[in-house]
Design an enzyme around this catalytic site. Structure first.
Site, PDB file in Angstrom:
ATOM      1  N   TYR A  22       0.496  -7.858 -14.172  1.00 30.29           N
ATOM      2  CA  TYR A  22       0.254  -6.198 -14.282  1.00 30.29           C
ATOM      3  C   TYR A  22       1.481  -5.721 -15.129  1.00 30.29           C
ATOM      4  CZ  TYR A  22      -0.519  -1.287 -13.361  1.00 30.29           C
ATOM      5  OH  TYR A  22      -0.793  -0.127 -13.488  1.00 30.29           O
ATOM      6  N   ASP A  49       8.732  -9.031 -18.110  1.00 30.76           N
ATOM      7  CA  ASP A  49       8.396  -7.680 -17.365  1.00 30.76           C
ATOM      8  C   ASP A  49       9.138  -7.625 -15.953  1.00 30.76           C
ATOM      9  OD1 ASP A  49       7.604  -5.623 -15.814  1.00 30.76           O
ATOM     10  OD2 ASP A  49       5.378  -5.943 -16.390  1.00 30.76           O
ATOM     11  N   LYS A  91      10.657   0.826 -11.075  1.00 28.62           N
ATOM     12  CA  LYS A  91      10.802   0.658  -9.474  1.00 28.62           C
ATOM     13  C   LYS A  91      12.302   0.638  -8.838  1.00 28.62           C
ATOM     14  CE  LYS A  91       6.316  -1.205  -8.817  1.00 28.62           C
ATOM     15  NZ  LYS A  91       5.680  -2.020  -9.816  1.00 28.62           N
TER      16      LYS A  91
HETATM   17  C1  LIG Z   1       4.651  -1.620 -10.901  1.00 28.22           C
HETATM   18  C2  LIG Z   1       4.432  -2.776 -12.062  1.00 28.22           C
HETATM   19  C3  LIG Z   1       4.464  -1.793 -13.666  1.00 28.22           C
HETATM   20  C4  LIG Z   1       4.049  -0.380 -13.746  1.00 28.22           C
HETATM   21  O1  LIG Z   1       5.006   0.148 -13.538  1.00 28.22           O
HETATM   22  P1  LIG Z   1       4.616   1.727 -12.905  1.00 28.22           P
HETATM   23  O2  LIG Z   1       5.930   2.571 -12.743  1.00 28.22           O
HETATM   24  O3  LIG Z   1       3.528   1.792 -11.882  1.00 28.22           O
HETATM   25  O4  LIG Z   1       4.098   2.509 -14.260  1.00 28.22           O
HETATM   26  C5  LIG Z   1       4.496  -2.834 -14.587  1.00 28.22           C
HETATM   27  N1  LIG Z   1       4.842  -4.126 -14.464  1.00 28.22           N
HETATM   28  C6  LIG Z   1       5.130  -4.599 -13.358  1.00 28.22           C
HETATM   29  C7  LIG Z   1       5.304  -6.050 -13.056  1.00 28.22           C
HETATM   30  C8  LIG Z   1       4.953  -4.095 -12.146  1.00 28.22           C
HETATM   31  O5  LIG Z   1       5.065  -4.521 -10.703  1.00 28.22           O
END
Ligand SMILES: *Cc1c(COP(=O)(O)O)cnc(C)c1O
Length: 428
Positions: free
Chosen positions: A144, A239, A267
């Site tokens: 994601y 990411d 995060k």
């Molecule tokens: C949570 C998450 C996102 C998206 O971040 P948001 O602040 O919810 O937009 C992107 N990449 C990874 C790996 C994530 O866990």
């Protein structure tokens, strides 16, 4: 436990908010029932609107690595708020957090702050496309990267060549530029690169996957991606929205010794306020406006409250690197305890774990990619989720989520959790 007031609040929310929630994962769709409304949180605990106390293993989906309402973060936000909450002009604070982040993370010279992980990943891909002057990207099924159009692409054999949108609203034109690969499958990536020679701008990957349960990379996977990217003039994007400042001060680049070209954060970096960031070596970052041609902007980017929270969080992690070992020890303790009681009760399961990330899958075979993650028994998970909730333990309301261990959890909390798993296991 009773959730009378939560149910009432949810009914009211549904009237004015689609599905009653501002992010779909909160809606309990995968497990049934109605979401719990939170009143407050402190340390390892959530306090809900019905007066229940829950041990929290979601921690806002990752950010609260030192527990809820962590004093230095709260104080920093209160102090800054008194001085004004947004200016749309530079502040010294932005340079302070940028310099600290650059000093903690290997292999980056410059960083730009945005408001979410979604924005960070979306901007990183635009930058990679602008820098390489190529259009296509490779992403992995089950990873994601936020909800921007390029990333909402479904798995499936047809999609591997052309991509097909799995969310209405994503155009076929966008989908065709996203190529899908299987996590931990280098051969698959190599085939895609061969079939799209000189067209691929970047490979974006969760270097430890956390959005299909927790799936660490197989030995050699990240190294292999690095090599293919270097050989084919493709940028490698890690990411690290979930893993950054969680698995190590320098994230998975530090753990694996593999260098990414661009790294995305979110995060933990915001200490619980809405923050994302992306970073790279100067050559790449200087390609961004106002220095370079790739446009990226934000009215509230670098917001003083968010930066104050993030800076307090990063300072805490930077000044006590033993935190990461402590978190790993707690996670291992939980892992061993859960493993023992599930085995004793003849439950079929697999547990994946790395650092402070752990996931329990109700299937016997190893979980290494999206396909194997999807094999887990969802009916068992639903019972497990509600059983745990009934014991006062809050895990994510979906079988595809990682549990996040925080430093605020005590060994008493962990023992309590293991005993709860034991009780619930008898009902599965
Ligand atoms: C949570 C998450 C996102 C998206 O971040 P948001 O602040 O919810 O937009 C992107 N990449 C990874 C790996 C994530 O866990």
């Amino acid at each position: 436990m009773l959730y009378k007031r939560s149910s009432q609040l949810f009914a009211e929310a549904e009237k004015v908010i689609p599905g009653g929630v501002n992010s779909p994962v909160r809606a309990f769709k995968a497990v049934g029932g109605t979401p719990i409304f939170v009143k407050s949180a402190k340390g390892a605990y959530l306090y809900d609107e019905d007066g229940n106390r829950l041990i929290d293993y979601i921690n806002s989906w990752g950010p609260m690595i030192l527990g809820h309402a962590y004093e230095p973060v709260v104080e920093a936000v209160i102090e800054k708020a008194k001085l004004g909450t947004s200016f749309g002009m530079p502040t010294e604070l932005e340079t302070q957090i940028a310099a600290l982040a650059v000093s903690m993370v290997p292999n980056i010279d410059k960083i730009r702050f945005v408001n979410s992980g979604t924005e960070a990943c979306m901007s990183a891909v635009r930058l990679a496309r602008g820098f390489t002057k190529k259009d296509k990207i490779i992403k992995f099924a089950g990873c994601y990267h936020g909800h921007s159009d390029s990333f909402l692409i479904q798995a499936g054999s047809g999609a591997i060549t052309f991509g097909s949108p799995n969310s209405p609203g994503v155009t076929a034109g966008t989908a065709k530029d996203t190529l899908l690969a299987n996590y931990n499958d280098l051969e698959n990536v190599s085939t895609l690169i061969e079939a799209n020679k000189n067209e691929i701008a970047c490979i974006i990957v969760e270097p430890v996957a956390g959005n299909m349960g927790c799936i660490p990379p197989n030995k050699g996977f990240l190294e292999g991606l690095r090599q293919m990217c270097t050989e084919n003039n493709i940028l490698l994007i890690f990411d690290e929205v979930m893993t950054g400042f969680r698995l190590a001060a320098g994230g998975v680049q530090e753990l694996s010794n593999v260098n990414a070209d661009i790294v995305c954060f979110g995060k933990v970096i915001g200490g619980g306020l809405p923050v994302g960031a992306f970073a790279a070596r100067a050559e790449i970052m200087n390609y961004l406006a106002p220095l370079g041609p790739v446009y990226q902007a934000g009215t509230l980017s670098g917001n003083p409250l968010a930066m104050a929270a993030g800076l307090a969080m990063l300072k805490a992690l930077d000044s006590d690197r033993a935190i990461f070992e402590r978190l790993e020890e707690k996670t291992q303790y939980l892992h061993e305890g859960i493993e023992k009681v599930l085995k004793e009760n003849n439950i079929i399961f697999t547990i994946n774990r790395i650092g402070s990330m752990i996931s329990v899958h109700f299937d016997a075979s190893p979980v290494v990619d999206f396909k194997s993650a999807a094999k887990g028994d969802n009916e068992t998970f639903k019972k497990f989720f509600h059983g745990m909730l009934n014991e006062g333990i809050y895990i994510a309301p979906s079988a595809y989520e990682t549990w996040f261990i925080t430093d605020a959890l005590s060994y008493e909390d962990l023992d309590f959790t293991i005993r709860a798993v034991e009780k619930v296991a008898k009902t599965l």
